[in-house]
Design a protein around this motif. Structure first.
Motif, PDB file in Angstrom:
ATOM      1  N   SER A  57     -17.985  36.782 -39.724  1.00 50.82           N
ATOM      2  CA  SER A  57     -18.451  38.127 -40.053  1.00 50.82           C
ATOM      3  C   SER A  57     -19.769  38.481 -39.361  1.00 50.82           C
ATOM      4  O   SER A  57     -20.105  39.657 -39.247  1.00 50.82           O
ATOM      5  CB  SER A  57     -18.598  38.282 -41.566  1.00 50.82           C
ATOM      6  N   ALA A  58     -20.511  37.486 -38.881  1.00 51.50           N
ATOM      7  CA  ALA A  58     -21.783  37.750 -38.198  1.00 51.50           C
ATOM      8  C   ALA A  58     -21.577  38.188 -36.759  1.00 51.50           C
ATOM      9  O   ALA A  58     -22.494  38.695 -36.118  1.00 51.50           O
ATOM     10  CB  ALA A  58     -22.667  36.504 -38.242  1.00 51.50           C
ATOM     11  N   ILE A  59     -20.367  37.976 -36.251  1.00 51.41           N
ATOM     12  CA  ILE A  59     -20.062  38.299 -34.862  1.00 51.41           C
ATOM     13  C   ILE A  59     -19.189  39.542 -34.847  1.00 51.41           C
ATOM     14  O   ILE A  59     -18.004  39.484 -35.143  1.00 51.41           O
ATOM     15  CB  ILE A  59     -19.350  37.114 -34.175  1.00 51.41           C
ATOM     16  N   GLU A  60     -19.794  40.669 -34.549  1.00 49.10           N
ATOM     17  CA  GLU A  60     -19.082  41.944 -34.608  1.00 49.10           C
ATOM     18  C   GLU A  60     -18.225  42.152 -33.370  1.00 49.10           C
ATOM     19  O   GLU A  60     -18.718  42.146 -32.252  1.00 49.10           O
ATOM     20  CB  GLU A  60     -20.076  43.089 -34.744  1.00 49.10           C
ATOM     21  N   LEU A  61     -16.930  42.311 -33.610  1.00 45.15           N
ATOM     22  CA  LEU A  61     -15.990  42.634 -32.543  1.00 45.15           C
ATOM     23  C   LEU A  61     -15.330  43.960 -32.885  1.00 45.15           C
ATOM     24  O   LEU A  61     -15.022  44.221 -34.038  1.00 45.15           O
ATOM     25  CB  LEU A  61     -14.930  41.540 -32.421  1.00 45.15           C
ATOM     26  N   ALA A  62     -15.100  44.767 -31.878  1.00 48.01           N
ATOM     27  CA  ALA A  62     -14.518  46.105 -32.086  1.00 48.01           C
ATOM     28  C   ALA A  62     -12.997  46.035 -32.137  1.00 48.01           C
ATOM     29  O   ALA A  62     -12.301  46.727 -31.389  1.00 48.01           O
ATOM     30  CB  ALA A  62     -14.989  47.046 -30.981  1.00 48.01           C
ATOM     31  N   VAL A  63     -12.490  45.152 -32.998  1.00 45.84           N
ATOM     32  CA  VAL A  63     -11.054  45.002 -33.187  1.00 45.84           C
ATOM     33  C   VAL A  63     -10.791  44.760 -34.672  1.00 45.84           C
ATOM     34  O   VAL A  63     -11.715  44.516 -35.449  1.00 45.84           O
ATOM     35  CB  VAL A  63     -10.476  43.832 -32.343  1.00 45.84           C
ATOM     36  N   SER A  64      -9.523  44.806 -35.061  1.00 48.61           N
ATOM     37  CA  SER A  64      -9.165  44.596 -36.464  1.00 48.61           C
ATOM     38  C   SER A  64      -9.456  43.165 -36.898  1.00 48.61           C
ATOM     39  O   SER A  64      -9.624  42.269 -36.066  1.00 48.61           O
ATOM     40  CB  SER A  64      -7.681  44.903 -36.680  1.00 48.61           C
ATOM     41  N   LYS A  65      -9.484  42.955 -38.209  1.00 50.99           N
ATOM     42  CA  LYS A  65      -9.751  41.623 -38.748  1.00 50.99           C
ATOM     43  C   LYS A  65      -8.690  40.618 -38.297  1.00 50.99           C
ATOM     44  O   LYS A  65      -9.007  39.483 -37.940  1.00 50.99           O
ATOM     45  CB  LYS A  65      -9.825  41.668 -40.272  1.00 50.99           C
ATOM     46  N   SER A  66      -7.427  41.034 -38.275  1.00 51.13           N
ATOM     47  CA  SER A  66      -6.367  40.113 -37.859  1.00 51.13           C
ATOM     48  C   SER A  66      -6.499  39.750 -36.380  1.00 51.13           C
ATOM     49  O   SER A  66      -6.248  38.603 -35.992  1.00 51.13           O
ATOM     50  CB  SER A  66      -4.984  40.692 -38.153  1.00 51.13           C
ATOM     51  N   THR A  67      -6.904  40.702 -35.558  1.00 48.00           N
ATOM     52  CA  THR A  67      -7.111  40.417 -34.138  1.00 48.00           C
ATOM     53  C   THR A  67      -8.318  39.514 -33.949  1.00 48.00           C
ATOM     54  O   THR A  67      -8.298  38.595 -33.120  1.00 48.00           O
ATOM     55  CB  THR A  67      -7.261  41.720 -33.335  1.00 48.00           C
ATOM     56  N   THR A  68      -9.359  39.734 -34.725  1.00 46.59           N
ATOM     57  CA  THR A  68     -10.540  38.864 -34.689  1.00 46.59           C
ATOM     58  C   THR A  68     -10.138  37.436 -35.032  1.00 46.59           C
ATOM     59  O   THR A  68     -10.526  36.484 -34.345  1.00 46.59           O
ATOM     60  CB  THR A  68     -11.621  39.369 -35.665  1.00 46.59           C
ATOM     61  N   THR A  69      -9.339  37.278 -36.075  1.00 47.81           N
ATOM     62  CA  THR A  69      -8.866  35.960 -36.488  1.00 47.81           C
ATOM     63  C   THR A  69      -8.091  35.295 -35.351  1.00 47.81           C
ATOM     64  O   THR A  69      -8.258  34.103 -35.078  1.00 47.81           O
ATOM     65  CB  THR A  69      -7.978  36.082 -37.746  1.00 47.81           C
ATOM     66  N   HIS A  70      -7.263  36.061 -34.676  1.00 40.99           N
ATOM     67  CA  HIS A  70      -6.507  35.538 -33.537  1.00 40.99           C
ATOM     68  C   HIS A  70      -7.443  35.020 -32.445  1.00 40.99           C
ATOM     69  O   HIS A  70      -7.247  33.920 -31.911  1.00 40.99           O
ATOM     70  CB  HIS A  70      -5.583  36.624 -32.975  1.00 40.99           C
ATOM     71  N   HIS A  71      -8.470  35.799 -32.101  1.00 43.35           N
ATOM     72  CA  HIS A  71      -9.393  35.395 -31.046  1.00 43.35           C
ATOM     73  C   HIS A  71     -10.120  34.102 -31.412  1.00 43.35           C
ATOM     74  O   HIS A  71     -10.273  33.212 -30.567  1.00 43.35           O
ATOM     75  CB  HIS A  71     -10.392  36.513 -30.747  1.00 43.35           C
ATOM     76  N   PHE A  72     -10.570  33.984 -32.651  1.00 40.06           N
ATOM     77  CA  PHE A  72     -11.235  32.751 -33.081  1.00 40.06           C
ATOM     78  C   PHE A  72     -10.274  31.568 -33.018  1.00 40.06           C
ATOM     79  O   PHE A  72     -10.659  30.466 -32.625  1.00 40.06           O
ATOM     80  CB  PHE A  72     -11.808  32.897 -34.491  1.00 40.06           C
ATOM     81  N   ARG A  73      -9.017  31.776 -33.394  1.00 42.55           N
ATOM     82  CA  ARG A  73      -8.027  30.694 -33.352  1.00 42.55           C
ATOM     83  C   ARG A  73      -7.786  30.231 -31.921  1.00 42.55           C
ATOM     84  O   ARG A  73      -7.725  29.024 -31.649  1.00 42.55           O
ATOM     85  CB  ARG A  73      -6.711  31.137 -33.993  1.00 42.55           C
ATOM     86  N   VAL A  74      -7.673  31.168 -30.975  1.00 42.40           N
ATOM     87  CA  VAL A  74      -7.473  30.801 -29.576  1.00 42.40           C
ATOM     88  C   VAL A  74      -8.653  29.963 -29.079  1.00 42.40           C
ATOM     89  O   VAL A  74      -8.460  28.928 -28.424  1.00 42.40           O
ATOM     90  CB  VAL A  74      -7.273  32.058 -28.691  1.00 42.40           C
ATOM     91  N   LEU A  75      -9.856  30.382 -29.403  1.00 42.10           N
ATOM     92  CA  LEU A  75     -11.044  29.629 -28.992  1.00 42.10           C
ATOM     93  C   LEU A  75     -11.065  28.231 -29.608  1.00 42.10           C
ATOM     94  O   LEU A  75     -11.377  27.244 -28.934  1.00 42.10           O
ATOM     95  CB  LEU A  75     -12.318  30.393 -29.369  1.00 42.10           C
ATOM     96  N   ARG A  76     -10.718  28.131 -30.889  1.00 39.84           N
ATOM     97  CA  ARG A  76     -10.705  26.830 -31.572  1.00 39.84           C
ATOM     98  C   ARG A  76      -9.632  25.915 -31.004  1.00 39.84           C
ATOM     99  O   ARG A  76      -9.892  24.755 -30.692  1.00 39.84           O
ATOM    100  CB  ARG A  76     -10.490  27.018 -33.073  1.00 39.84           C
ATOM    101  N   GLU A  77      -8.434  26.435 -30.841  1.00 38.83           N
ATOM    102  CA  GLU A  77      -7.329  25.611 -30.346  1.00 38.83           C
ATOM    103  C   GLU A  77      -7.529  25.172 -28.898  1.00 38.83           C
ATOM    104  O   GLU A  77      -7.006  24.143 -28.479  1.00 38.83           O
ATOM    105  CB  GLU A  77      -6.009  26.344 -30.510  1.00 38.83           C
ATOM    106  N   ALA A  78      -8.303  25.933 -28.134  1.00 37.36           N
ATOM    107  CA  ALA A  78      -8.615  25.549 -26.752  1.00 37.36           C
ATOM    108  C   ALA A  78      -9.745  24.518 -26.696  1.00 37.36           C
ATOM    109  O   ALA A  78      -9.965  23.909 -25.652  1.00 37.36           O
ATOM    110  CB  ALA A  78      -9.004  26.784 -25.941  1.00 37.36           C
ATOM    111  N   GLY A  79     -10.459  24.348 -27.800  1.00 41.62           N
ATOM    112  CA  GLY A  79     -11.575  23.404 -27.826  1.00 41.62           C
ATOM    113  C   GLY A  79     -12.904  24.015 -27.437  1.00 41.62           C
ATOM    114  O   GLY A  79     -13.874  23.303 -27.204  1.00 41.62           O
ATOM    115  N   VAL A  80     -12.965  25.339 -27.391  1.00 42.15           N
ATOM    116  CA  VAL A  80     -14.204  26.022 -27.005  1.00 42.15           C
ATOM    117  C   VAL A  80     -15.177  26.098 -28.183  1.00 42.15           C
ATOM    118  O   VAL A  80     -16.390  25.977 -28.012  1.00 42.15           O
ATOM    119  CB  VAL A  80     -13.911  27.429 -26.442  1.00 42.15           C
TER     120      VAL A  80
END
Length: 122
Positions: A57-80
């Motif tokens: 929630s501290a990282i503001e992205l101009a997308v929906s909550k579900s899309t934000t969740t997707h982006h965080f998951r991609v970063l986590r699963e890639a090891g970033v």
């Protein structure tokens, strides 16, 4: 006995899968860094410094909550990034030491190129 099983299953439900350092693949990292929203997350976390984290929630992205969740998951699963639950919040931290060990200079180069592009394009 049943309480212990419930506690264990609840705890495991609150654990997120992360690749081990040896499992992190260059193509997955590059894919994760290729999206402007994910790059914004990485830039935010990089500015915090080593070992520091921030709630989603501290990282503001101009997308929906579900899309934000997707982006965080991609970063986590890639090891970033790494994500851990702290209460009801997911805390995010950049896996800089892992990325620097595997791909020396990559993260700094990408962040520098992003900064240069943002200056150039306004």
């Amino acid at each position: 006995m049943q309480r212990e099983e419930t506690a264990v299953s609840t705890a495991s439900a609150r654990t997120l899968d992360h690749p081990e350092r040896t499992e992190i693949r260059l193509e997955a990292v590059l894919h994760a860094l290729s999206d402007p929203m994910r790059l914004q997350v990485v830039r935010f976390l990089a500015e915090l410094g080593e070992g520091e984290g921030a709630a989603c929630s501290a990282i503001e992205l101009a997308v929906s909550k579900s899309t934000t969740t997707h982006h965080f998951r991609v970063l986590r699963e890639a090891g970033v990034i790494s994500q851990v639950y702290r209460g009801t919040a997911k805390m995010n931290a950049l896996r800089r030491s892992d990325l620097d060990a595997l791909f020396p200079g990559l993260l700094d180069s990408v962040l520098d190129a992003d900064t240069a592009q943002r200056r150039r394009t306004g």
